[in-house]
Design a protein around this motif. Structure first.
Motif, PDB file in Angstrom:
ATOM      1  N   LEU A   1       0.823  -1.206   0.000  1.00 54.55           N
ATOM      2  CA  LEU A   1       0.000   0.000   0.000  1.00 54.55           C
ATOM      3  C   LEU A   1       0.860   1.260   0.000  1.00 54.55           C
ATOM      4  O   LEU A   1       0.544   2.227  -0.704  1.00 54.55           O
ATOM      5  CB  LEU A   1      -0.922  -0.005   1.211  1.00 54.55           C
ATOM      6  N   LEU A   2       1.926   1.264   0.796  1.00 57.67           N
ATOM      7  CA  LEU A   2       2.806   2.428   0.813  1.00 57.67           C
ATOM      8  C   LEU A   2       3.457   2.633  -0.549  1.00 57.67           C
ATOM      9  O   LEU A   2       3.606   3.773  -1.015  1.00 57.67           O
ATOM     10  CB  LEU A   2       3.864   2.284   1.909  1.00 57.67           C
ATOM     11  N   ARG A   3       3.844   1.532  -1.207  1.00 57.16           N
ATOM     12  CA  ARG A   3       4.416   1.666  -2.555  1.00 57.16           C
ATOM     13  C   ARG A   3       3.386   2.251  -3.513  1.00 57.16           C
ATOM     14  O   ARG A   3       3.707   3.113  -4.335  1.00 57.16           O
ATOM     15  CB  ARG A   3       4.879   0.312  -3.075  1.00 57.16           C
ATOM     16  N   VAL A   4       2.135   1.786  -3.410  1.00 60.56           N
ATOM     17  CA  VAL A   4       1.076   2.295  -4.273  1.00 60.56           C
ATOM     18  C   VAL A   4       0.899   3.803  -4.069  1.00 60.56           C
ATOM     19  O   VAL A   4       0.781   4.568  -5.037  1.00 60.56           O
ATOM     20  CB  VAL A   4      -0.247   1.558  -3.993  1.00 60.56           C
ATOM     21  N   ALA A   5       0.891   4.252  -2.811  1.00 62.96           N
ATOM     22  CA  ALA A   5       0.740   5.682  -2.535  1.00 62.96           C
ATOM     23  C   ALA A   5       1.879   6.483  -3.157  1.00 62.96           C
ATOM     24  O   ALA A   5       1.653   7.512  -3.814  1.00 62.96           O
ATOM     25  CB  ALA A   5       0.688   5.916  -1.027  1.00 62.96           C
ATOM     26  N   LEU A   6       3.120   6.011  -2.983  1.00 66.37           N
ATOM     27  CA  LEU A   6       4.263   6.715  -3.550  1.00 66.37           C
ATOM     28  C   LEU A   6       4.221   6.676  -5.075  1.00 66.37           C
ATOM     29  O   LEU A   6       4.605   7.653  -5.742  1.00 66.37           O
ATOM     30  CB  LEU A   6       5.560   6.093  -3.035  1.00 66.37           C
ATOM     31  N   GLU A   7       3.744   5.580  -5.640  1.00 62.57           N
ATOM     32  CA  GLU A   7       3.667   5.451  -7.096  1.00 62.57           C
ATOM     33  C   GLU A   7       2.667   6.453  -7.675  1.00 62.57           C
ATOM     34  O   GLU A   7       2.916   7.050  -8.724  1.00 62.57           O
ATOM     35  CB  GLU A   7       3.270   4.025  -7.457  1.00 62.57           C
ATOM     36  N   TYR A   8       1.550   6.670  -6.984  1.00 69.14           N
ATOM     37  CA  TYR A   8       0.581   7.645  -7.474  1.00 69.14           C
ATOM     38  C   TYR A   8       1.160   9.056  -7.442  1.00 69.14           C
ATOM     39  O   TYR A   8       0.938   9.853  -8.353  1.00 69.14           O
ATOM     40  CB  TYR A   8      -0.701   7.590  -6.647  1.00 69.14           C
ATOM     41  N   VAL A   9       1.888   9.389  -6.386  1.00 69.51           N
ATOM     42  CA  VAL A   9       2.465  10.732  -6.291  1.00 69.51           C
ATOM     43  C   VAL A   9       3.559  10.925  -7.343  1.00 69.51           C
ATOM     44  O   VAL A   9       3.568  11.916  -8.084  1.00 69.51           O
ATOM     45  CB  VAL A   9       3.021  10.982  -4.875  1.00 69.51           C
ATOM     46  N   LEU A  10       4.478   9.974  -7.419  1.00 66.95           N
ATOM     47  CA  LEU A  10       5.562  10.075  -8.388  1.00 66.95           C
ATOM     48  C   LEU A  10       5.015  10.017  -9.817  1.00 66.95           C
ATOM     49  O   LEU A  10       5.474  10.761 -10.701  1.00 66.95           O
ATOM     50  CB  LEU A  10       6.571   8.951  -8.153  1.00 66.95           C
TER      51      LEU A  10
END
Length: 267
Positions: free
Chosen positions: A120-129
């Motif tokens: 989930l944390l990777r998904v959040a960072l992926e959306y921002v990046l």
């Protein structure tokens, strides 16, 4: 906004899409007598199918637009820098297609860990990046991992130009990001995101006791040190992702800044 509804609809749509993509992949690989025109059309269908898979991922993840303390998460100790690298790998093709160079920097405390759901944390960072990459073309995107109050902080900065104050204030709301993403010059109506990614990232980070803020990224045009705020010009956006950690309280609210969007308040 029911988790089971999203899960069932997403599952059924993915099943039909998988069947269609399997047929396209089969023809492209084994149908040797395809002419240039049919092959080009199948490649376009394949590309549309891959984009649809990403849109369905966003649809599935939209459950995080609604807070639910009972929603299960797979908790583990995560390395912040590794989460950023994994997100960047997922976005390599998108960055290459736009000529975007991603630079990565980790401070002395950049290897800080956090208790949370790694996926989930990777998904959040992926959306921002991914949002920063979509805004940029032939311009760099900078990512930095640091630590604040013992918790990892990931900063993403683009140089894709300023966003007016009104759409900036709505950037973390559902569909608010659409106003800040320029149309694709090749296919203006093509959509790479539903427009929920930043709002989803806000919800995921909030569920981990963290948060997300966005503000103009300002610097002097000549690259020198500004003597005052009047010497600054907005060159892009700066996203600050507070990864928090399960069981932590949300970060202390930052002082109000003009043009700043705070994930906790939407202002």
């Amino acid at each position: 906004m029911d988790d089971e509804f999203f899960a069932r609809v997403g599952h059924d749509l993915r099943g039909e899409l998988a069947t269609m993509l399997a047929g396209v992949h089969y023809l492209l690989r084994y149908q040797k007598d395809l002419g240039p025109a049919p092959r080009d059309m199948l490649e376009r269908v394949r590309g549309a199918g891959e984009r649809l898979k990403r849109l369905l991922d966003e649809f599935d993840n939209s459950i995080w637009l609604r807070a639910d303390a009972s929603r299960p998460m797979s908790i583990a100790r995560c390395d912040a820098a590794e989460l950023v690298r994994r997100a960047a790998v997922q976005l390599e093709a998108m960055a290459d297609a736009r000529g975007v160079q991603i630079s990565f920097e980790a401070g002395p405390d950049g290897a800080a860990t956090v208790e949370g759901d790694p996926e989930l944390l990777r998904v959040a960072l992926e959306y921002v990046l991914g949002f920063a990459i979509l805004r940029s073309r032939d311009r760099p995107v900078k990512v930095r991992v640091s630590s604040a109050d013992g918790a990892p902080v990931v900063t993403v900065v683009d140089e894709a130009g300023p966003v007016p104050s009104e759409p900036l204030a709505r950037l973390l709301e559902p569909f608010g990001e659409r106003a800040a993403i320029p149309a694709d010059p090749v296919a203006p109506r093509r959509r790479e995101r539903l427009g929920l990614g930043l709002a989803i990232a806000h919800g995921i980070l909030g569920a981990h006791g963290g948060g997300l803020t966005v503000e103009p990224s300002s610097e002097r045009a000549d690259g020198g040190a500004p003597a005052s705020a009047a010497d600054l010009s907005a060159t892009g956006l700066r996203f600050t992702c507070f990864l928090g950690g399960v069981g932590r309280d949300p970060p202390t609210r930052l002082p109000e800044t003009e043009g700043r969007c705070d994930a906790a308040s939407g202002r």
